[in-house]
Design an enzyme around this catalytic site. Structure first.
Site, PDB file in Angstrom:
ATOM      1  N   ASP A  22       0.823  -1.212   0.000  1.00 30.98           N
ATOM      2  CA  ASP A  22       0.000   0.000   0.000  1.00 30.98           C
ATOM      3  C   ASP A  22       0.859   1.266   0.000  1.00 30.98           C
ATOM      4  O   ASP A  22       1.957   1.276   0.555  1.00 30.98           O
ATOM      5  CB  ASP A  22      -0.889  -0.025   1.257  1.00 30.98           C
ATOM      6  CG  ASP A  22      -2.042   0.956   1.140  1.00 30.98           C
ATOM      7  OD1 ASP A  22      -2.292   1.483   0.038  1.00 30.98           O
ATOM      8  OD2 ASP A  22      -2.706   1.193   2.171  1.00 30.98           O
ATOM      9  N   HIS A  39       2.553   3.085  -9.076  1.00 33.16           N
ATOM     10  CA  HIS A  39       2.361   1.639  -9.268  1.00 33.16           C
ATOM     11  C   HIS A  39       3.586   1.009  -9.949  1.00 33.16           C
ATOM     12  O   HIS A  39       3.965  -0.113  -9.627  1.00 33.16           O
ATOM     13  CB  HIS A  39       1.085   1.365 -10.065  1.00 33.16           C
ATOM     14  CG  HIS A  39      -0.158   1.768  -9.330  1.00 33.16           C
ATOM     15  ND1 HIS A  39      -0.363   1.439  -8.010  1.00 33.16           N
ATOM     16  CD2 HIS A  39      -1.252   2.483  -9.714  1.00 33.16           C
ATOM     17  CE1 HIS A  39      -1.535   1.932  -7.609  1.00 33.16           C
ATOM     18  NE2 HIS A  39      -2.077   2.572  -8.623  1.00 33.16           N
ATOM     19  N   LEU A 132      11.585 -19.873  -2.817  1.00 29.31           N
ATOM     20  CA  LEU A 132      10.409 -19.164  -2.294  1.00 29.31           C
ATOM     21  C   LEU A 132       9.131 -19.552  -3.036  1.00 29.31           C
ATOM     22  O   LEU A 132       9.128 -19.645  -4.264  1.00 29.31           O
ATOM     23  CB  LEU A 132      10.637 -17.649  -2.456  1.00 29.31           C
ATOM     24  CG  LEU A 132       9.483 -16.740  -2.050  1.00 29.31           C
ATOM     25  CD1 LEU A 132       9.358 -16.681  -0.529  1.00 29.31           C
ATOM     26  CD2 LEU A 132       9.675 -15.328  -2.616  1.00 29.31           C
TER      27      LEU A 132
HETATM   28  C1  FPP Z   1      -2.027   0.088  -3.235  1.00 25.25           C
HETATM   29  O1  FPP Z   1      -1.540   1.418  -3.240  1.00 25.25           O
HETATM   30  C2  FPP Z   1      -1.551  -0.590  -4.443  1.00 25.25           C
HETATM   31  C3  FPP Z   1      -2.353  -1.209  -5.358  1.00 25.25           C
HETATM   32  C4  FPP Z   1      -3.823  -1.287  -5.243  1.00 25.25           C
HETATM   33  C5  FPP Z   1      -1.786  -1.833  -6.560  1.00 25.25           C
HETATM   34  C6  FPP Z   1      -0.543  -2.630  -6.316  1.00 25.25           C
HETATM   35  C7  FPP Z   1       0.041  -2.953  -7.615  1.00 25.25           C
HETATM   36  C8  FPP Z   1       1.352  -3.071  -7.856  1.00 25.25           C
HETATM   37  C9  FPP Z   1       2.392  -2.961  -6.821  1.00 25.25           C
HETATM   38  C10 FPP Z   1       1.832  -3.307  -9.249  1.00 25.25           C
HETATM   39  C11 FPP Z   1       1.386  -4.589  -9.917  1.00 25.25           C
HETATM   40  C12 FPP Z   1       1.691  -5.825  -9.202  1.00 25.25           C
HETATM   41  C13 FPP Z   1       2.505  -6.832  -9.580  1.00 25.25           C
HETATM   42  C14 FPP Z   1       2.462  -8.086  -8.825  1.00 25.25           C
HETATM   43  C15 FPP Z   1       3.452  -6.724 -10.708  1.00 25.25           C
HETATM   44  P1  FPP Z   1      -2.566   2.606  -3.442  1.00 25.25           P
HETATM   45  O2  FPP Z   1      -2.722   2.872  -4.894  1.00 25.25           O
HETATM   46  O3  FPP Z   1      -3.852   2.303  -2.735  1.00 25.25           O
HETATM   47  O4  FPP Z   1      -1.803   3.775  -2.763  1.00 25.25           O
HETATM   48  P2  FPP Z   1      -2.471   5.004  -1.969  1.00 25.25           P
HETATM   49  O5  FPP Z   1      -3.199   4.409  -0.798  1.00 25.25           O
HETATM   50  O6  FPP Z   1      -1.283   5.814  -1.563  1.00 25.25           O
HETATM   51  O7  FPP Z   1      -3.372   5.727  -2.934  1.00 25.25           O
END
Ligand code: FPP
Length: 237
Positions: A22, A39, A132
């Site tokens: 997050d 992201h 892993l």
């Molecule tokens: C949460 O941060 C993150 C997500 C909902 C997306 C996570 C995706 C990735 C890390 C990339 C794709 C994954 C892989 C496995 C290659 P947020 O967007 O909610 O952040 P915020 O709370 O600061 O808005």
């Protein structure tokens, strides 16, 4: 120096770490970048942390990449996360060489056919890896997983009186795996967000203000040190 070495050798690794990745959006905002950049940075960090977990000998790592609730985000953002996910899958042979076994958990049936194919290829290609075990939760929701499990149990025709906790455990996406014993959520939020809600019944939790793209191996080490200080009683005394 001798004391430092002693501390490292005595440290016990959790068996199964689950991470909520997050804070990508806030990481980007702090830098006046679009959320998509957050992201992309989060995806790079995910690869670094997975490699590090493999290097230190962790057995299981589960990461939350996309939840059943994340479809509520603007289409442009959802498309971008799927694009990043697809790029990762196309590059997944790099993980195979590293002896990481990849598994996807969640309802993949609604994802693009191309993505589903790449997911299967990545699972098949890494099936014999002995390092892993990496679970990537995609279109995953804990409640959705339990509904899916219950449907499978009912379909199997089992007698209701024969249903035990183990029956449910064995019907989850994580069937056959040990429950996560350590759940890490960076970014200053203190909730589980529908993540592994059945499996995390006895997990230890670790929260931090660090935003996911800034969460480095040294932070994971610090979290594992804290895990070692916990007194796990599992309902006993
Ligand atoms: C949460 O941060 C993150 C997500 C909902 C997306 C996570 C995706 C990735 C890390 C990339 C794709 C994954 C892989 C496995 C290659 P947020 O967007 O909610 O952040 P915020 O709370 O600061 O808005």
């Amino acid at each position: 120096m001798a004391i430092f070495k002693k501390k490292i050798t005595e440290r016990v690794l959790p068996t199964h770490i689950a991470i909520i990745m997050d804070g990508n959006g806030r990481w980007a905002k702090k830098r006046s970048l679009p959320r998509t950049a957050g992201h992309a940075a989060g995806s790079k960090n995910f690869k670094d942390i997975a490699r590090y977990c493999n290097k230190i000998g962790l057995k299981y790592l589960t990461v939350y990449a996309f939840s059943t609730e994340n479809w509520k985000r603007p289409k442009e953002e959802v498309d971008n996360i799927m694009k990043i996910f697809k790029e990762y899958l196309e590059d997944a042979k790099n993980f195979k060489d590293e002896n990481i076994q990849v598994q996807f958990i969640g309802d993949r049936s609604v994802l693009d056919a191309d993505i589903q194919r790449l997911m299967k290829e990545s699972e098949d290609a890494s099936a014999d890896a002995t390092g892993l075990h990496l679970n990537i939760a995609i279109n995953y929701g804990g409640r959705d997983e339990i509904v899916h499990a219950v449907k499978n149990i009912v379909d199997s025709g089992v007698d209701a009186n024969d249903i035990t906790e183990q029956t449910i455990t064995d019907s989850l996406y994580t069937a056959g795996q040990p429950d996560p014993d350590f759940i890490i959520r960076p970014s200053g939020e203190y909730r589980l967000s529908n993540y592994l809600i059945w499996q995390s019944a006895y997990a230890e939790y670790w929260f931090s203000d660090i935003l996911w793209p800034d969460f480095k191996p040294k932070d994971l080490d610090r979290a594992i040190d804290d895990f070692n200080k916990r007194n796990r009683r599992f309902g006993g005394v």
